[in-house]
Design an enzyme around this catalytic site. Structure first.
Site, PDB file in Angstrom:
ATOM      1  CD1 TRP A   1       3.908  38.054  44.577  1.00 23.44           C
ATOM      2  CD2 TRP A   1       3.097  36.144  43.515  1.00 23.44           C
ATOM      3  NE1 TRP A   1       3.676  38.185  43.468  1.00 23.44           N
ATOM      4  CE2 TRP A   1       3.313  37.153  42.949  1.00 23.44           C
ATOM      5  CE3 TRP A   1       2.735  34.876  43.342  1.00 23.44           C
ATOM      6  CZ2 TRP A   1       2.801  37.032  41.731  1.00 23.44           C
ATOM      7  CZ3 TRP A   1       2.138  34.775  42.170  1.00 23.44           C
ATOM      8  CH2 TRP A   1       2.301  35.770  41.018  1.00 23.44           C
TER       9      TRP A   1
ATOM     10  CG  ASP B   1       6.472  30.332  42.799  1.00 23.18           C
ATOM     11  OD1 ASP B   1       6.582  30.461  41.897  1.00 23.18           O
ATOM     12  OD2 ASP B   1       5.399  31.457  43.131  1.00 23.18           O
TER      13      ASP B   1
ATOM     14  CE  LYS C   1       9.598  39.035  39.092  1.00 25.40           C
ATOM     15  NZ  LYS C   1       8.895  39.747  39.488  1.00 25.40           N
TER      16      LYS C   1
END
Ligand code: LMR
Length: 390
Positions: free
Chosen positions: A127, A207, A242
């Site tokens: 990311w 993560d 999300k």
């Protein structure tokens, strides 16, 4: 004096939002920033969130400050979902609320640095904000390839990276739904990773930003749980962006596993002081709402049903892409096996620009697509555009 600052480019991923919004073509396709969309292309507020927001409005009696740890009711209510109802290391776990998953990653990296870590191993590509956060903190990223040429996880590269490190080093691992490749570790691979981490003493920073969007809430937490069961210390970054559709309200958490309960407390006091120096305390609204959802059985069920329907839709689009097989030079078949919202297509920067300018298809410059931007109505157009440019 401030005119000495060099002009910075806008964040490449976030800039896509404005570019897409400014495009007037009605058949444009947004596969850019990682926001879930329904089959109608909408990103609605979750029903459970709407209901809990109503409750909060009625029940909240004060907006007075919380501490740097934020809403600890929220932090604790999430724990059984992440770490399991009977978490064996429960007594060694501490947690705090953070502004989104980004806040958690920033704190985790800063904590590792405070403890003497000078570089962070990360499977690449990762990311982009992982790189930006570490660059800003002055923490070097040492990359190893995350994906093998056949589209599976490159365990050889990970083994080599871990065996080349030891106590005092740290590694950042994506918990599930790897962003950007969609290539997750299998449970067997997680077991091996957990053993390797225990053997080498490398600190894992996990993560978990897409919990529930891969194989299921329990399944997607396998890696975090397997690692925590084996290692003395770990940091876990969590995002509700999300899986609660709470993007702009910035809801996240950081958890720390210490070697014993006293160490955990020591780690958390450091995390609190770093938070105080960064944002003082996290925004409350979203975390309070998530807490209200998790404290209510019916709202929790509604939330989990919504996550399940997101997961099912992502799976449906992935299956359809895999079924298309080949789009020009791009092999779409591996997308059927991969997980979560993202996949990487082997496209050049020029091909990505042509897709945007000539076909109205928006994706990140490295060829990452957000699977959730596709619907059964626009997949054919997308596959056709891919074939045309590649
Ligand atoms: C993404 O990767 O698109 C999302 O996680 C949004 C972000 O903050 O980058």
């Amino acid at each position: 004096m401030l005119d000495r600052l060099d002009k910075q480019p806008p964040d490449a991923l976030l800039a896509l939002i404005a570019l897409h919004d400014a495009d007037t073509r009605s058949d444009k396709i947004d596969l850019g920033v990682g926001v879930y969309r329904t089959a109608d292309g909408a990103t609605p507020v979750f029903e459970a969130v709407k209901a809990a927001e109503g409750k909060l409005l009625e029940q909240q009696t004060t907006k007075a400050y919380l501490g740097p740890e934020g809403d600890m009711g929220f932090v604790k209510a999430l724990m059984p979902h992440i770490f399991g109802a009977d978490c064996p290391v429960h007594n060694r776990l501490g947690g705090m609320q953070t502004p989104g998953g980004t806040g958690a990653v920033r704190l985790a990296a800063a904590l590792a640095m405070r403890a003497g870590v000078t570089h962070l191993a990360v499977g690449t590509p990762t990311w982009p904000n992982h790189n930006q956060i570490c660059a800003d903190l002055g923490l070097d990223i040492v990359g190893y390839p995350h994906a093998a040429p056949d589209g599976s996880a490159n365990m050889q590269a990970l083994r080599q990276a871990l065996r080349g490190m030891g106590k005092g080093d740290a590694i950042l691992l994506h918990g599930a739904c790897h962003n950007p490749t969609g290539i997750d570790y299998t449970p067997q691979q997680w077991d091996e990773i957990a053993d390797l981490l225990a053997e080498t003493g490398v600190l894992p920073i996990l993560d978990l930003a897409y919990h529930g969007l891969g194989n299921g809430m329990e399944e997607d937490a396998y890696g975090v749980r397997a690692v925590l069961a084996k290692v003395p210390e770990a940091l876990v970054c969590y995002s509700c962006d999300k899986n609660f559709g709470y993007y702009r309200d910035r809801v996240g958490a950081l958890y720390a596993l210490g070697a014993n309960a006293d160490d955990t407390q020591k780690i958390m006091t450091n995390a609190f002081s770093l938070a105080r120096a960064n944002w003082s305390m996290p925004p409350d609204h979203g975390a309070s709402v998530v807490r209200l959802i998790l404290e209510d059985e019916a709202l929790t069920k509604s939330w989990l049903d919504e996550v399940a329907s997101m997961r099912a839709r992502i799976g449906e689009v992935r299956a359809k892409l895999a079924e298309a097989g080949q789009a020009g030079a791009v092999d779409l078949k591996p997308l059927g096996e991969q997980k979560g919202m993202f996949a990487m297509l082997p496209l050049s920067k020029d091909q990505v620009i042509t897709l945007r300018e000539e076909h109205g298809v928006y994706m990140a410059g490295n060829g990452r697509i957000n699977i959730a931007g596709l619907t059964l109505d626009n997949i054919d157009k997308f596959v056709g555009a891919l074939a045309a440019v590649s």
